[in-house]
Scaffold this active site. Structure first.
Site, PDB file in Angstrom:
ATOM      1  CG  ASN A 322      56.050  50.154  18.070  1.00 55.45           C
ATOM      2  OD1 ASN A 322      54.979  49.742  17.666  1.00 55.45           O
ATOM      3  ND2 ASN A 322      56.844  49.405  18.831  1.00 55.45           N
ATOM      4  CD  GLU A 323      54.408  47.752  21.311  1.00 57.01           C
ATOM      5  OE1 GLU A 323      55.432  47.301  21.851  1.00 57.01           O
ATOM      6  OE2 GLU A 323      53.555  47.018  20.758  1.00 57.01           O
TER       7      GLU A 323
END
Length: 689
Positions: A322-323
């Protein structure tokens, strides 16, 4: 934390009572020691030492959660006795375009023995559909079942068909027929693809989910761990959360990469309810290391969890993180997105974790499952940054974070698949009163207690920015809670409404999904959640539910200023008009004939007889199957809005109402488009939902 441990116990057991004593050092201190040895990585949220510890990252604190570093076993501990056991059972279901299926069953035992296996494919009632008896040699055995198209019922996401689950039952016996072990695995027969095809009239490629040859607009939510203390989450609580999603017309849930690989019951319920699962690996918002010992831990963790989850028909995609690519981009680490470079040792670059996301994880996911692997979320590929709106998936945070755009601009902020976006809103007033407790002096918006129950940086200014731009609002707590809830509801409904419009049919799937951040909370808090910790839905839950119904209607109006052709060099002479566009959406697989009903009302009419300004003659329109359809485009002048020729002219305060009616008069969809921001009109007294 993400690994199951199997240790020999026989030599330690004694007749009578036995005690199991587990001791744990501080994971925080160990993380600090590892960080001192291997270096400090950049990150968003929490202490940087978390990057070295394979534990739930949200425990270190996030912009919606507290710092609560728990320790100890969080799943059951078993004492297991056996001679030979099934060490690995892989059921691989492959469905071709004709919807014919091949089901491969692979068995690996705990030792290299010879044995016999009985394998039975059963339907939901337990009836045997296909059987096979195989010989296991050196602890391994393999068999396959073939099924013609239509022979086996398919598994479908919610809203598109039944969630039919079959079972593969395996019985192992020694060569003399003595039972050794057995295992049953539930499966769903379905064909699932992620389609990344060129699009008509726009740059880039689609990023969409196709199930059983049907392309599906995915409307859903992001999921964080449902409690700061994971052992508090019962099976019933999991079911209540996931049922809320289905009841809210959602069909996809994203298991976010800063939490946990959820327990089996979570995915079992998703299978039963028809919720597609977007699964992240547990890396979130950071520049993770890639030294040898760390990689070994990641390999074990990934293989165990891929093997545990791969058979679930709900599991649609596996993303690497995630990210983390986004963090690297924003820190200007000099990334080189060379998708063809298969030999680089990323461990020697400024972004060593690329070795994890582009080498380690895909090799394990592809070797042990049939699940589509995506390098991260967001991730665009094709040499594009993660903020690119034409490839891959997008986290759209320019509402709230970033440039803090007005929510009315969601149509300018679309992506091929928007896997995160959101707006904060207070929880139910009962939840607020829960954390205030008896300290009534703290029961106001800016109190220390209120601030401690919102972990987002700058939330005071951001909430006020969107409130002041859009609403009249007071500062008593009931009104404040209510207005933030209305703001959240309007913001999120607008996003789904505008992005569903971009689902225009095959080859025109310009936006193929939207997953709101987030469905749930891990404690009582003000956050982006649309349902609070106590499972109390906020108004946003219901506004999203309406925008994800099978039939919806949407509308935009935008000011169009035309300078006078006789005075091209001055802005004094102009006309101001409003363009009006109305569309409908249909998620069913059949074209639908409906009646379009459009009326305009004057919000500030002097008496009730003058409220209705214009009523367009009703007309039949056809909604294309599984797509949006443009229904009306014109000038608001036709609906009662006078042209303006001076800035001092106050526009007429018209509300435009659009409804889609079935032929029997049943309202299938409705939407009212306000002429102005809500701040020009009181919304009435606050109420609790």
């Amino acid at each position: 934390m993400f690994v199951s441990y199997r240790l020999p116990a026989k030599e330690h057991l004694k007749v009578g009572p036995n005690d199991l004593l587990l001791t744990f050092p501080s994971s925080y201190l160990i993380g600090k020691e590892l960080e001192a040895t291997h270096g400090k990585g950049a990150l968003w949220n929490g202490d940087s030492s978390r990057l070295h510890v394979r534990t739930a990252q949200y425990r270190y604190g996030w912009d919606w959660g507290p710092v609560l570093l728990t320790t100890g076993p969080w799943k059951p501990v078993y004492l297991e006795a056996y001679n030979v056991r099934i060490d690995d059972l892989r059921v691989s279901t492959k469905v071709d375009e004709s919807l014919a299926a091949v089901i491969d069953v692979s068995i690996v035992l705990s030792s290299e023995v010879s044995a016999k296996a009985s394998v039975v494919l059963k339907d939901v009632s337990g009836k045997a559909l296909k059987t096979a008896d195989i010989n296991i040699s050196k602890g391994k055995g393999l068999t396959s079942f073939e099924a013609k198209a239509g022979e086996l019922e398919l598994w479908w996401p919610v809203g598109y068909g039944k969630q039919v689950l079959h079972a593969v039952d395996v019985q192992i016996a020694d060569e003399g027929g003595k039972p050794l072990d057995s295992k049953t695995q539930k499966i769903g027969v379905r064909r699932l693809r992620i389609v990344q095809d060129p699009l008509e009239g726009e740059e880039g490629r689609s990023f969409l989910f196709e199930v059983n040859n049907v392309r599906i607009f995915c409307g859903g939510s992001n999921w964080i761990p449902a409690d700061s203390f994971l052992t508090n989450i019962s099976d019933d609580r999991y079911r209540a959360w996931l049922q809320l999603m289905v009841d809210g017309n959602q069909n996809m849930i994203r298991v976010w990469g800063g939490g946990i690989y959820e327990p089996d019951v979570f995915y079992d319920i998703c299978d039963e309810l028809g919720l597609l699962v977007w699964q992240d690996s547990m890396f979130g918002c950071g520049q993770y290391p890639a030294y040898d010992d760390y990689i070994k831990r990641v390999e074990i963790e990934t293989e165990q969890n891929v093997k545990r989850l791969r058979h679930h028909p709900s599991l649609a995609i596996w993303a690497g993180n995630n990210e983390d690519y986004q963090v690297a981009e924003q820190l200007n680490l000099g990334l080189d997105y060379n998708d063809e470079d298969l030999n680089s040792d990323f461990r020697k670059t400024t972004f060593p974790a690329r070795h994890i996301y582009e080498r380690v994880l895909p090799s394990i996911v592809n070797a042990h499952s049939d699940v589509f692997y995506h390098r991260g979320s967001p991730y665009s590929g094709y040499g594009k940054p993660t903020t690119d709106r034409t490839y891959g998936d997008l986290h759209q945070w320019n509402v709230w974070h970033g440039s803090q755009e007005p929510w009315h601009n969601w149509d300018q902020l679309s992506g091929r698949f928007v896997s995160e976006f959101g707006m904060q809103g207070y929880p139910d007033i009962r939840t607020v009163d829960y954390w205030v407790g008896d300290n009534k002096a703290e029961r106001y918006p800016q109190s220390r207690t209120m601030n401690n129950h919102n972990k987002a940086d700058g939330f005071e200014r951001r909430l006020e920015l969107y409130l002041m731009e859009n609403f009249k609002h007071a500062f008593d707590i009931e009104s404040y809670v209510y207005y933030t809830q209305v703001m959240q509801a309007e913001t999120l409904a607008s996003a789904y409404r505008l992005w569903r419009r971009n689902w225009r049919g095959k080859g025109k799937e310009y936006t193929a999904g939207a997953l709101v951040w987030q469905i749930n909370d891990c404690w009582p808090v003000t956050s982006w959640a649309i349902v609070d910790y106590f499972l109390r839905p906020k108004p946003a839950y219901f506004s999203i539910k309406r925008e994800l119904r099978p039939f919806t209607v949407g509308m935009t109006r935008k000011e169009v200023i035309t300078n006078s052709p006789n005075h091209p060099n001055t802005r004094v002479h102009f006309t101001s008009d409003y363009s009006l566009e109305i569309w409908g959406t249909n998620s069913t697989l059949e074209e639908k004939t409906v009646i379009l009903d459009v009326k305009t009302f004057d919000l500030n009419a002097s008496d009730i007889s003058k409220v209705l300004v214009y009523e367009m003659p009703q007309k039949e329109v056809k909604l294309a199957a599984n797509a949006s359809t443009e229904l009306l485009k014109g000038s608001l002048v036709e609906f009662g809005q006078p042209l303006r020729t001076k800035q001092s002219d106050v526009p007429r305060t018209l509300i435009v109402s659009a409804r889609l009616l079935d032929r029997d008069g049943t309202v299938l969809a409705r939407y009212a488009n306000w002429c102005v921001l809500f701040g020009l009109r009181s919304l009435g007294p606050p109420r609790s939902c």
